[in-house]
Design a protein around this motif. Structure first.
Motif, PDB file in Angstrom:
ATOM      1  N   VAL A 139      11.702  -3.649   4.260  1.00  0.00           N
ATOM      2  CA  VAL A 139      13.090  -3.236   4.031  1.00  0.00           C
ATOM      3  C   VAL A 139      13.144  -1.866   3.370  1.00  0.00           C
ATOM      4  O   VAL A 139      13.892  -0.969   3.800  1.00  0.00           O
ATOM      5  CB  VAL A 139      13.834  -4.283   3.179  1.00  0.00           C
ATOM      6  N   LEU A 140      12.341  -1.667   2.335  1.00  0.00           N
ATOM      7  CA  LEU A 140      12.332  -0.386   1.632  1.00  0.00           C
ATOM      8  C   LEU A 140      11.769   0.727   2.512  1.00  0.00           C
ATOM      9  O   LEU A 140      12.213   1.877   2.425  1.00  0.00           O
ATOM     10  CB  LEU A 140      11.519  -0.505   0.345  1.00  0.00           C
ATOM     11  N   PHE A 141      10.815   0.391   3.353  1.00  0.00           N
ATOM     12  CA  PHE A 141      10.283   1.382   4.289  1.00  0.00           C
ATOM     13  C   PHE A 141      11.362   1.855   5.259  1.00  0.00           C
ATOM     14  O   PHE A 141      11.476   3.053   5.555  1.00  0.00           O
ATOM     15  CB  PHE A 141       9.104   0.805   5.067  1.00  0.00           C
ATOM     16  N   ALA A 198       4.860   5.096  -0.296  1.00  0.00           N
ATOM     17  CA  ALA A 198       4.207   3.933  -0.896  1.00  0.00           C
ATOM     18  C   ALA A 198       4.527   2.654  -0.142  1.00  0.00           C
ATOM     19  O   ALA A 198       3.671   1.762  -0.032  1.00  0.00           O
ATOM     20  CB  ALA A 198       4.633   3.799  -2.360  1.00  0.00           C
ATOM     21  N   TYR A 199       5.755   2.553   0.365  1.00  0.00           N
ATOM     22  CA  TYR A 199       6.135   1.321   1.065  1.00  0.00           C
ATOM     23  C   TYR A 199       5.354   1.156   2.358  1.00  0.00           C
ATOM     24  O   TYR A 199       4.998   0.036   2.738  1.00  0.00           O
ATOM     25  CB  TYR A 199       7.634   1.330   1.340  1.00  0.00           C
ATOM     26  N   ALA A 200       5.085   2.262   3.041  1.00  0.00           N
ATOM     27  CA  ALA A 200       4.294   2.197   4.269  1.00  0.00           C
ATOM     28  C   ALA A 200       2.873   1.749   3.972  1.00  0.00           C
ATOM     29  O   ALA A 200       2.278   0.987   4.739  1.00  0.00           O
ATOM     30  CB  ALA A 200       4.284   3.564   4.964  1.00  0.00           C
ATOM     31  N   VAL A 201       2.312   2.202   2.849  1.00  0.00           N
ATOM     32  CA  VAL A 201       0.949   1.807   2.473  1.00  0.00           C
ATOM     33  C   VAL A 201       0.871   0.298   2.272  1.00  0.00           C
ATOM     34  O   VAL A 201      -0.014  -0.372   2.815  1.00  0.00           O
ATOM     35  CB  VAL A 201       0.514   2.539   1.186  1.00  0.00           C
ATOM     36  N   VAL A 202       1.791  -0.242   1.497  1.00  0.00           N
ATOM     37  CA  VAL A 202       1.803  -1.684   1.232  1.00  0.00           C
ATOM     38  C   VAL A 202       2.013  -2.462   2.519  1.00  0.00           C
ATOM     39  O   VAL A 202       1.325  -3.461   2.786  1.00  0.00           O
ATOM     40  CB  VAL A 202       2.897  -2.034   0.208  1.00  0.00           C
ATOM     41  N   LEU A 203       2.939  -1.996   3.361  1.00  0.00           N
ATOM     42  CA  LEU A 203       3.258  -2.708   4.595  1.00  0.00           C
ATOM     43  C   LEU A 203       2.086  -2.697   5.571  1.00  0.00           C
ATOM     44  O   LEU A 203       1.717  -3.739   6.132  1.00  0.00           O
ATOM     45  CB  LEU A 203       4.490  -2.065   5.242  1.00  0.00           C
ATOM     46  N   ILE A 204       1.484  -1.537   5.767  1.00  0.00           N
ATOM     47  CA  ILE A 204       0.379  -1.431   6.731  1.00  0.00           C
ATOM     48  C   ILE A 204      -0.836  -2.217   6.253  1.00  0.00           C
ATOM     49  O   ILE A 204      -1.446  -2.971   7.021  1.00  0.00           O
ATOM     50  CB  ILE A 204       0.020   0.050   6.969  1.00  0.00           C
ATOM     51  N   MET A 205      -1.191  -2.042   4.989  1.00  0.00           N
ATOM     52  CA  MET A 205      -2.335  -2.789   4.463  1.00  0.00           C
ATOM     53  C   MET A 205      -2.095  -4.299   4.534  1.00  0.00           C
ATOM     54  O   MET A 205      -2.977  -5.065   4.923  1.00  0.00           O
ATOM     55  CB  MET A 205      -2.608  -2.384   3.013  1.00  0.00           C
ATOM     56  N   GLY A 206      -0.890  -4.708   4.146  1.00  0.00           N
ATOM     57  CA  GLY A 206      -0.581  -6.134   4.156  1.00  0.00           C
ATOM     58  C   GLY A 206      -0.625  -6.737   5.549  1.00  0.00           C
ATOM     59  O   GLY A 206      -1.182  -7.825   5.751  1.00  0.00           O
ATOM     60  N   LEU A 207      -0.065  -6.022   6.524  1.00  0.00           N
ATOM     61  CA  LEU A 207      -0.052  -6.528   7.899  1.00  0.00           C
ATOM     62  C   LEU A 207      -1.458  -6.594   8.485  1.00  0.00           C
ATOM     63  O   LEU A 207      -1.828  -7.576   9.139  1.00  0.00           O
ATOM     64  CB  LEU A 207       0.845  -5.647   8.765  1.00  0.00           C
ATOM     65  N   LEU A 208      -2.249  -5.543   8.253  1.00  0.00           N
ATOM     66  CA  LEU A 208      -3.613  -5.539   8.780  1.00  0.00           C
ATOM     67  C   LEU A 208      -4.478  -6.600   8.095  1.00  0.00           C
ATOM     68  O   LEU A 208      -5.310  -7.238   8.743  1.00  0.00           O
ATOM     69  CB  LEU A 208      -4.241  -4.151   8.602  1.00  0.00           C
ATOM     70  N   GLY A 209      -4.262  -6.782   6.810  1.00  0.00           N
ATOM     71  CA  GLY A 209      -5.026  -7.811   6.111  1.00  0.00           C
ATOM     72  C   GLY A 209      -4.652  -9.206   6.563  1.00  0.00           C
ATOM     73  O   GLY A 209      -5.512 -10.084   6.701  1.00  0.00           O
ATOM     74  N   ARG A 210      -3.373  -9.390   6.815  1.00  0.00           N
ATOM     75  CA  ARG A 210      -2.902 -10.735   7.171  1.00  0.00           C
ATOM     76  C   ARG A 210      -3.212 -11.102   8.615  1.00  0.00           C
ATOM     77  O   ARG A 210      -3.629 -12.241   8.901  1.00  0.00           O
ATOM     78  CB  ARG A 210      -1.401 -10.815   6.924  1.00  0.00           C
ATOM     79  N   TYR A 211      -3.019 -10.149   9.528  1.00  0.00           N
ATOM     80  CA  TYR A 211      -3.142 -10.479  10.945  1.00  0.00           C
ATOM     81  C   TYR A 211      -4.432  -9.981  11.589  1.00  0.00           C
ATOM     82  O   TYR A 211      -4.782 -10.412  12.679  1.00  0.00           O
ATOM     83  CB  TYR A 211      -1.937  -9.925  11.709  1.00  0.00           C
ATOM     84  N   ASP A 212      -5.143  -9.067  10.909  1.00  0.00           N
ATOM     85  CA  ASP A 212      -6.418  -8.602  11.451  1.00  0.00           C
ATOM     86  C   ASP A 212      -7.591  -9.125  10.636  1.00  0.00           C
ATOM     87  O   ASP A 212      -8.743  -8.877  10.980  1.00  0.00           O
ATOM     88  CB  ASP A 212      -6.448  -7.066  11.471  1.00  0.00           C
ATOM     89  N   GLY A 213      -7.293  -9.833   9.564  1.00  0.00           N
ATOM     90  CA  GLY A 213      -8.334 -10.470   8.779  1.00  0.00           C
ATOM     91  C   GLY A 213      -9.260  -9.519   8.053  1.00  0.00           C
ATOM     92  O   GLY A 213     -10.442  -9.832   7.859  1.00  0.00           O
ATOM     93  N   LEU A 214      -8.747  -8.348   7.620  1.00  0.00           N
ATOM     94  CA  LEU A 214      -9.586  -7.384   6.920  1.00  0.00           C
ATOM     95  C   LEU A 214      -9.895  -7.891   5.512  1.00  0.00           C
ATOM     96  O   LEU A 214      -9.000  -8.147   4.715  1.00  0.00           O
ATOM     97  CB  LEU A 214      -8.896  -6.022   6.837  1.00  0.00           C
ATOM     98  N   ASP A 273       6.691 -12.404   0.948  1.00  0.00           N
ATOM     99  CA  ASP A 273       7.757 -11.743   0.204  1.00  0.00           C
ATOM    100  C   ASP A 273       7.444 -10.264  -0.014  1.00  0.00           C
ATOM    101  O   ASP A 273       8.342  -9.408   0.063  1.00  0.00           O
ATOM    102  CB  ASP A 273       8.001 -12.441  -1.132  1.00  0.00           C
ATOM    103  N   VAL A 274       6.174  -9.942  -0.269  1.00  0.00           N
ATOM    104  CA  VAL A 274       5.782  -8.546  -0.448  1.00  0.00           C
ATOM    105  C   VAL A 274       5.983  -7.764   0.840  1.00  0.00           C
ATOM    106  O   VAL A 274       6.502  -6.636   0.833  1.00  0.00           O
ATOM    107  CB  VAL A 274       4.310  -8.450  -0.913  1.00  0.00           C
ATOM    108  N   LEU A 275       5.609  -8.352   1.964  1.00  0.00           N
ATOM    109  CA  LEU A 275       5.755  -7.680   3.256  1.00  0.00           C
ATOM    110  C   LEU A 275       7.228  -7.460   3.606  1.00  0.00           C
ATOM    111  O   LEU A 275       7.595  -6.409   4.134  1.00  0.00           O
ATOM    112  CB  LEU A 275       5.071  -8.500   4.357  1.00  0.00           C
ATOM    113  N   ILE A 276       8.076  -8.439   3.313  1.00  0.00           N
ATOM    114  CA  ILE A 276       9.504  -8.309   3.623  1.00  0.00           C
ATOM    115  C   ILE A 276      10.132  -7.199   2.786  1.00  0.00           C
ATOM    116  O   ILE A 276      10.852  -6.333   3.305  1.00  0.00           O
ATOM    117  CB  ILE A 276      10.237  -9.650   3.383  1.00  0.00           C
TER     118      ILE A 276
END
Length: 204
Positions: A52-54, A18-34, A45-48
């Protein structure tokens, strides 16, 4: 049309990591503008916390028996995460309470099934005397989650088809390995009983 396949795939992936899902989606949404990624997943804070949990899971998931203990702890966490991510995706795309309920049920239910498959497979892997299979399986899971979540954000239908095939294959694999798991625990109990008998002094 792409919302339900995306929710299904994110649910499958949440049941694995689950942590990988949140991290990958968050990073792609934030930096790739999805546009499909909910803003809540892009918060710093969610990404951090997810990162860490990942990292913690990346280590725990590769240690025999520790991985099964970690899975036990996440029996509730992963399905809840799958439901929350699904609800966020639906809420970001629609404003209907029904769509939120259906999305949460689909995401959480799929996450619960894939988590059960993951935990069952890990119990089977732990019957092996060497630790390297745990590392290989864990790396495969991490790469699979990263690849399918990324694919789902761009091509949700093909990703959902792959996730469905993997889910079905995982269920069949768990059913196949149940007998092996039972034999392993039976042998372990027999050895423990033998050691106890040897330590028990014989009274004459």
């Amino acid at each position: 049309m792409g919302l339900l396949p995306l929710i299904f795939t994110s649910g499958w992936a949440s049941g694995i990591n689950a942590y990988a899902v949140v991290l990958i989606m968050g990073l792609l949404g934030r930096y790739d503008g999805l546009a499909t990624v909910p803003p809540a997943l892009e918060r710093t804070d969610v990404l951090i916390v997810a990162a860490v949990l990942f990292l913690i899971e990346a280590v725990a998931d590769k240690i025999p028996y520790v991985d099964s203990a970690w899975d036990l702890v996440h029996t509730v966490i992963r399905p809840v995460a799958g439901a929350v991510v699904a609800a966020l995706l639906a809420g970001h795309a629609h404003d209907s309470l029904t769509s939120l309920t259906v999305a949460a049920a689909l995401g959480g239910g799929t996450a619960l099934v894939s988590h059960t498959v993951k935990a069952g497979v890990r119990m089977g892997v732990n019957t092996s005397p060497e630790p390297f299979s745990n590392i290989v399986v864990s790396l495969g899971e991490d790469l699979g989650v990263a690849g399918l979540v990324t694919l789902a954000l761009f091509h949700p239908v093909p990703a959902a088809i792959v996730a469905g095939v993997l889910l079905l294959a995982g269920v069949l694999l768990v059913l196949f390995t149940l007998s092996r798991i039972r034999r392993f625990w039976r042998r372990r109990q027999e050895r423990r009983a033998e050691r106890t008998a040897l330590r028990t002094p014989v009274r004459g």
